[in-house]
Scaffold this active site. Structure first.
Site, PDB file in Angstrom:
ATOM      1  N   HIS A   1      -0.387  11.072  -8.033  1.00 30.02           N
ATOM      2  CA  HIS A   1       0.677  10.167  -7.105  1.00 30.02           C
ATOM      3  C   HIS A   1       1.969  10.400  -7.917  1.00 30.02           C
ATOM      4  O   HIS A   1       2.809   9.452  -7.946  1.00 30.02           O
ATOM      5  CB  HIS A   1       0.388   8.782  -7.374  1.00 30.02           C
ATOM      6  CG  HIS A   1      -1.035   8.284  -6.515  1.00 30.02           C
ATOM      7  ND1 HIS A   1      -1.561   7.277  -6.942  1.00 30.02           N
ATOM      8  CD2 HIS A   1      -1.175   8.594  -5.253  1.00 30.02           C
ATOM      9  CE1 HIS A   1      -2.588   7.036  -6.059  1.00 30.02           C
ATOM     10  NE2 HIS A   1      -2.117   7.783  -4.879  1.00 30.02           N
TER      11      HIS A   1
ATOM     12  N   ARG B   1       2.384  18.982   0.457  1.00 27.22           N
ATOM     13  CA  ARG B   1       2.067  17.944  -0.552  1.00 27.22           C
ATOM     14  C   ARG B   1       0.531  18.619  -0.841  1.00 27.22           C
ATOM     15  O   ARG B   1      -0.293  18.893  -0.164  1.00 27.22           O
ATOM     16  CB  ARG B   1       1.675  16.503  -0.159  1.00 27.22           C
ATOM     17  CG  ARG B   1       1.017  15.898  -1.264  1.00 27.22           C
ATOM     18  CD  ARG B   1       0.821  14.619  -0.663  1.00 27.22           C
ATOM     19  NE  ARG B   1       0.190  13.728  -1.527  1.00 27.22           N
ATOM     20  CZ  ARG B   1      -0.758  12.761  -1.353  1.00 27.22           C
ATOM     21  NH1 ARG B   1      -1.186  12.737  -0.362  1.00 27.22           N
ATOM     22  NH2 ARG B   1      -1.170  12.298  -2.412  1.00 27.22           N
TER      23      ARG B   1
ATOM     24  N   GLU C   1       7.448   9.359  -0.454  1.00 30.61           N
ATOM     25  CA  GLU C   1       6.854  10.771  -0.879  1.00 30.61           C
ATOM     26  C   GLU C   1       7.662  11.812  -0.040  1.00 30.61           C
ATOM     27  O   GLU C   1       7.707  12.800  -0.656  1.00 30.61           O
ATOM     28  CB  GLU C   1       5.434  10.611  -0.869  1.00 30.61           C
ATOM     29  CG  GLU C   1       4.772   9.758  -2.067  1.00 30.61           C
ATOM     30  CD  GLU C   1       3.238   9.322  -2.104  1.00 30.61           C
ATOM     31  OE1 GLU C   1       2.964   8.749  -1.042  1.00 30.61           O
ATOM     32  OE2 GLU C   1       2.540  10.014  -2.851  1.00 30.61           O
TER      33      GLU C   1
ATOM     34  N   ARG D   1      -5.393  -5.452   3.687  1.00 31.34           N
ATOM     35  CA  ARG D   1      -5.187  -7.026   4.487  1.00 31.34           C
ATOM     36  C   ARG D   1      -6.547  -7.497   5.007  1.00 31.34           C
ATOM     37  O   ARG D   1      -6.440  -8.648   5.112  1.00 31.34           O
ATOM     38  CB  ARG D   1      -4.512  -6.249   5.993  1.00 31.34           C
ATOM     39  CG  ARG D   1      -2.916  -6.101   5.613  1.00 31.34           C
ATOM     40  CD  ARG D   1      -2.370  -5.333   6.751  1.00 31.34           C
ATOM     41  NE  ARG D   1      -2.786  -4.063   6.730  1.00 31.34           N
ATOM     42  CZ  ARG D   1      -2.262  -3.055   7.326  1.00 31.34           C
ATOM     43  NH1 ARG D   1      -1.136  -3.291   8.207  1.00 31.34           N
ATOM     44  NH2 ARG D   1      -2.779  -1.803   7.343  1.00 31.34           N
TER      45      ARG D   1
ATOM     46  N   ASN E   1       3.834  -4.851  -0.025  1.00 33.51           N
ATOM     47  CA  ASN E   1       3.688  -6.028   1.218  1.00 33.51           C
ATOM     48  C   ASN E   1       3.039  -7.131   0.665  1.00 33.51           C
ATOM     49  O   ASN E   1       2.987  -8.229   1.527  1.00 33.51           O
ATOM     50  CB  ASN E   1       3.047  -5.293   2.237  1.00 33.51           C
ATOM     51  CG  ASN E   1       3.652  -4.292   2.897  1.00 33.51           C
ATOM     52  OD1 ASN E   1       4.986  -4.342   3.475  1.00 33.51           O
ATOM     53  ND2 ASN E   1       3.223  -3.050   3.112  1.00 33.51           N
TER      54      ASN E   1
ATOM     55  N   GLY F   1       1.580   0.624  -0.051  1.00 39.87           N
ATOM     56  CA  GLY F   1       1.305  -0.380   1.197  1.00 39.87           C
ATOM     57  C   GLY F   1       0.927  -1.711   0.658  1.00 39.87           C
ATOM     58  O   GLY F   1       1.401  -2.704   1.104  1.00 39.87           O
TER      59      GLY F   1
ATOM     60  N   ASN G   1       1.745  16.906   5.078  1.00 42.26           N
ATOM     61  CA  ASN G   1       0.785  16.299   3.888  1.00 42.26           C
ATOM     62  C   ASN G   1      -0.517  16.560   4.864  1.00 42.26           C
ATOM     63  O   ASN G   1      -0.915  15.419   5.732  1.00 42.26           O
ATOM     64  CB  ASN G   1       1.138  15.022   3.907  1.00 42.26           C
ATOM     65  CG  ASN G   1       0.216  14.017   2.993  1.00 42.26           C
ATOM     66  OD1 ASN G   1      -0.640  14.957   2.326  1.00 42.26           O
ATOM     67  ND2 ASN G   1       0.547  13.071   2.394  1.00 42.26           N
TER      68      ASN G   1
ATOM     69  N   ARG H   1     -12.461   3.885  -3.791  1.00 34.64           N
ATOM     70  CA  ARG H   1     -12.933   4.537  -4.966  1.00 34.64           C
ATOM     71  C   ARG H   1     -13.090   3.262  -6.067  1.00 34.64           C
ATOM     72  O   ARG H   1     -12.199   2.473  -6.082  1.00 34.64           O
ATOM     73  CB  ARG H   1     -11.622   5.238  -5.361  1.00 34.64           C
ATOM     74  CG  ARG H   1     -11.849   6.830  -4.826  1.00 34.64           C
ATOM     75  CD  ARG H   1     -10.504   7.469  -5.160  1.00 34.64           C
ATOM     76  NE  ARG H   1      -9.497   7.656  -4.035  1.00 34.64           N
ATOM     77  CZ  ARG H   1      -8.471   8.060  -4.135  1.00 34.64           C
ATOM     78  NH1 ARG H   1      -7.989   8.800  -5.224  1.00 34.64           N
ATOM     79  NH2 ARG H   1      -7.620   7.906  -2.992  1.00 34.64           N
TER      80      ARG H   1
HETATM   81  P1  AMP Z   1      -0.772   3.198   1.638  1.00 30.06           P
HETATM   82  O1  AMP Z   1      -1.958   3.949   1.349  1.00 30.06           O
HETATM   83  O2  AMP Z   1       0.371   3.173   0.761  1.00 30.06           O
HETATM   84  O3  AMP Z   1      -0.484   3.466   3.121  1.00 30.06           O
HETATM   85  O4  AMP Z   1      -1.509   1.716   1.732  1.00 30.06           O
HETATM   86  C1  AMP Z   1      -2.516   1.302   2.570  1.00 30.06           C
HETATM   87  C2  AMP Z   1      -2.862   0.142   1.837  1.00 30.06           C
HETATM   88  O5  AMP Z   1      -1.888  -1.067   2.245  1.00 30.06           O
HETATM   89  C3  AMP Z   1      -4.137  -0.697   2.778  1.00 30.06           C
HETATM   90  O6  AMP Z   1      -4.988  -1.184   2.167  1.00 30.06           O
HETATM   91  C4  AMP Z   1      -3.387  -1.687   3.703  1.00 30.06           C
HETATM   92  O7  AMP Z   1      -4.195  -2.919   3.951  1.00 30.06           O
HETATM   93  C5  AMP Z   1      -2.263  -2.125   2.581  1.00 30.06           C
HETATM   94  N1  AMP Z   1      -1.432  -2.905   3.491  1.00 30.06           N
HETATM   95  C6  AMP Z   1      -0.373  -2.571   4.279  1.00 30.06           C
HETATM   96  N2  AMP Z   1       0.338  -3.582   4.702  1.00 30.06           N
HETATM   97  C7  AMP Z   1      -0.078  -4.696   3.971  1.00 30.06           C
HETATM   98  C8  AMP Z   1       0.314  -6.084   3.915  1.00 30.06           C
HETATM   99  N3  AMP Z   1       1.373  -6.518   4.903  1.00 30.06           N
HETATM  100  N4  AMP Z   1      -0.101  -6.960   3.200  1.00 30.06           N
HETATM  101  C9  AMP Z   1      -1.267  -6.446   2.287  1.00 30.06           C
HETATM  102  N5  AMP Z   1      -1.609  -5.201   2.350  1.00 30.06           N
HETATM  103  C10 AMP Z   1      -1.018  -4.192   3.064  1.00 30.06           C
END
Ligand code: AMP
Length: 404
Positions: A180, A91, A386, A286, A336, A332, A10, A243
């Site tokens: 996606h 990808r 993915e 986060r 989470n 993410g 990717n 974005r």
């Molecule tokens: P991804 O692109 O799917 O890897 O997601 C990344 C996003 O997920 C980022 O904005 C991270 O801050 C968020 N993220 C990852 N772990 C957590 C968590 N435990 N709580 C809240 N947001 C999270």
């Protein structure tokens, strides 16, 4: 054949993620990331089993990053020359109007992907560079492109069409493509197996929210896409890390006239400086949660706008599907953040969505139902994968279907 691994690559604009994976079982043989390509102080991380090997690198471009990946495998294993590699799966973000399925990469296919770069200037060029470098390094195995747009290739006309002059739209391939797709398709499939009380093949009305750095929603009926929030480019729809998602289509013209911004500057503003970053000063969710807990106004507003947009799409897609069986959170943030999920469906019991607060807050990385037992609509968390989906689609194209 399901025992032969696929290397999934990717390639992003400044990073390459890779995974060596057995498509049938899903076993991960190695997993790695090369970050900050082209910058000083880049980092490489290569994981085999429980061991993670990290280091610095000076990879100037994606070609150099591919060389670095080869070195990681040579140094830390598994030995790629003896791994009996089945194929390499890539990808590719934008498949345009021509690519609706995983596709064996030939010189002609590469030229066609290059031709789509105008539609995805921020994404397709890096995928192309990754494919070219990987074809040189792994010249003896088939290479397959798996497109982020493919799942949405047969969106209904009413969902794919912008109300602009038809001739112009046709000439410039302007339509809603959706992105996606690999993730939405994967979590919807996993979600179907978890629907409380459903027969295995019962068609479901599902709403999937992929909430990561990029965010999108999809309405799916009987496994087919009915709507999705991203459009011609991955900028439309939900609020994302950097974005904007939906804005008034008059905004770019207004910014050009009032602020003197060029088309490229508007693109950069809406793609890289907006979303959570524009509102809260932080694009990482986060960090937004931390700033919000500390009482920062910008972070509070960012969280509220982010949630408001999700609820906007939830309502819209409920109407498009004529009812709902499942809402799925992934990515993410979706996987989470219990706070986000709670806010997204708060007060929607009248529409049939009732969370079980304990299940929502339970610490788990498994696909699971988080709604109350008597909730008419099931709410689920399904971790997306993915890379596994790309590996399986690659293997299915190259050989007989994977047994799983
Ligand atoms: P991804 O692109 O799917 O890897 O997601 C990344 C996003 O997920 C980022 O904005 C991270 O801050 C968020 N993220 C990852 N772990 C957590 C968590 N435990 N709580 C809240 N947001 C999270």
């Amino acid at each position: 054949m399901s025992g032969r691994p696929v290397l999934v690559i990717n390639s992003g604009s400044s990073s390459v993620k890779y995974r060596l994976i057995v498509p049938g079982s899903g076993e991960v043989l190695a997993d790695g990331t090369i970050e900050q390509i082209g910058e000083s102080g880049g980092e490489v991380s290569h994981q085999v089993g429980d061991e993670t090997h990290t280091g610095d690198h000076q990879a100037a471009d994606i070609g150099a990053a591919l060389q670095l990946i080869t070195e990681q495998f040579a140094e830390h294993g598994p030995d790629l020359d003896h791994a009996d590699l089945l194929a390499v799966g890539h990808r590719v973000v934008h498949g345009g109007p021509d690519f609706s399925d995983p596709t064996m990469i030939t010189d002609d296919v590469l030229a066609a992907i290059r031709d789509l770069s105008g539609l995805a200037p921020l994404h397709n060029p890096s995928a192309l560079a990754g494919i070219e470098a990987a074809r040189e390094r792994f010249a003896d195995v088939p290479h397959v492109a798996v497109f982020d747009t493919a799942f949405f290739a047969d969106l209904p006309d009413v969902a794919r069409t912008y109300a602009i002059p038809r001739g112009l739209a046709e000439r410039h391939r302007i339509r809603r493509y959706g992105f996606h797709g690999t993730s939405h398709q994967y979590v919807a499939e996993v979600g179907r197996g978890l629907q409380p009380g459903a027969e295995p093949d019962q068609p479901l009305r599902q709403l999937t929210f992929h909430l990561g750095n990029g965010c999108s929603a999809a309405a799916i009926s009987g496994g087919r896409p009915m709507e999705t929030s991203m459009g011609l480019t991955p900028l439309q729809g939900l609020v994302m890390g950097t974005r904007s998602g939906d804005v008034d289509p008059g905004l770019p013209g207004y910014l050009a006239r009032e602020a003197g911004l060029t088309p490229d500057a508007v693109d950069t503003l809406l793609n890289k400086e907006s979303g959570l970053k524009g509102l809260a000063g932080a694009n990482d969710f986060r960090e937004v949660l931390r700033l919000r807990a500390a009482g920062e106004d910008g972070a509070r507003l960012a969280f509220d706008v982010y949630v408001h947009r999700i609820r906007h799409y939830l309502g819209a897609y409920l109407a498009i599907l004529g009812g709902l069986d499942q809402v799925i959170f992934t990515g993410g943030v979706g996987e989470n953040s219990a706070d986000l999920r709670e806010a997204a469906v708060a007060g929607l019991s009248g529409l049939g969505l009732v969370l079980d607060q304990e299940l929502n807050r339970a610490d788990s990385d498994q696909a699971r139902v988080i709604s109350a037992a008597d909730s008419p609509v099931a709410v689920l968390v399904v971790p997306t994968d993915e890379e596994l989906a790309i590996a399986r689609q690659t293997a299915d194209l190259v050989g007989p279907p994977t047994s799983r």
